[in-house]
Motif scaffolding. Sequence first.
Motif, PDB file in Angstrom:
ATOM      1  N   LYS A  92      40.375  32.084  44.864  1.00  0.00           N
ATOM      2  CA  LYS A  92      41.340  32.671  44.367  1.00  0.00           C
ATOM      3  C   LYS A  92      42.695  32.157  43.918  1.00  0.00           C
ATOM      4  O   LYS A  92      43.647  32.519  43.420  1.00  0.00           O
TER       5      LYS A  92
ATOM      6  N   LYS B 170      37.299  38.423  40.915  1.00  0.00           N
ATOM      7  CA  LYS B 170      38.755  38.207  41.157  1.00  0.00           C
ATOM      8  C   LYS B 170      38.967  39.378  41.995  1.00  0.00           C
ATOM      9  O   LYS B 170      39.882  39.257  43.226  1.00  0.00           O
TER      10      LYS B 170
ATOM     11  N   LEU C 278      37.726  39.108  45.650  1.00  0.00           N
ATOM     12  CA  LEU C 278      38.316  38.068  46.246  1.00  0.00           C
ATOM     13  C   LEU C 278      39.546  38.423  46.914  1.00  0.00           C
ATOM     14  O   LEU C 278      40.049  37.847  47.958  1.00  0.00           O
ATOM     15  N   ARG C 279      40.347  39.549  46.285  1.00  0.00           N
ATOM     16  CA  ARG C 279      41.416  40.171  46.897  1.00  0.00           C
ATOM     17  C   ARG C 279      41.209  40.538  48.416  1.00  0.00           C
ATOM     18  O   ARG C 279      42.268  40.701  49.217  1.00  0.00           O
TER      19      ARG C 279
END
Length: 65
Positions: free
Chosen positions: A29, A41, A44-45
């Motif tokens: 990330k 994305k 991926l947080r």
Amino acid sequence: MPKMKTKSSAAKRFKATASGKLKRNKAYKSHILTKKSAKRKRNLRKSTVTDDTNEKNMKKILPYI
């Protein structure tokens, strides 16, 4: 017997949950984000729990967590 040292790099990256499992952030990330989709994305947080195969090694590195 002397106290065991915690690996400070691991201590910054992992937190223990109430049940004793280790929580971590996901990789991939930091850069080259233009080719990754918004969905990827966004996922991926989120943080996740460390896999069972790595749990034993992580407990050794983090004796007091």
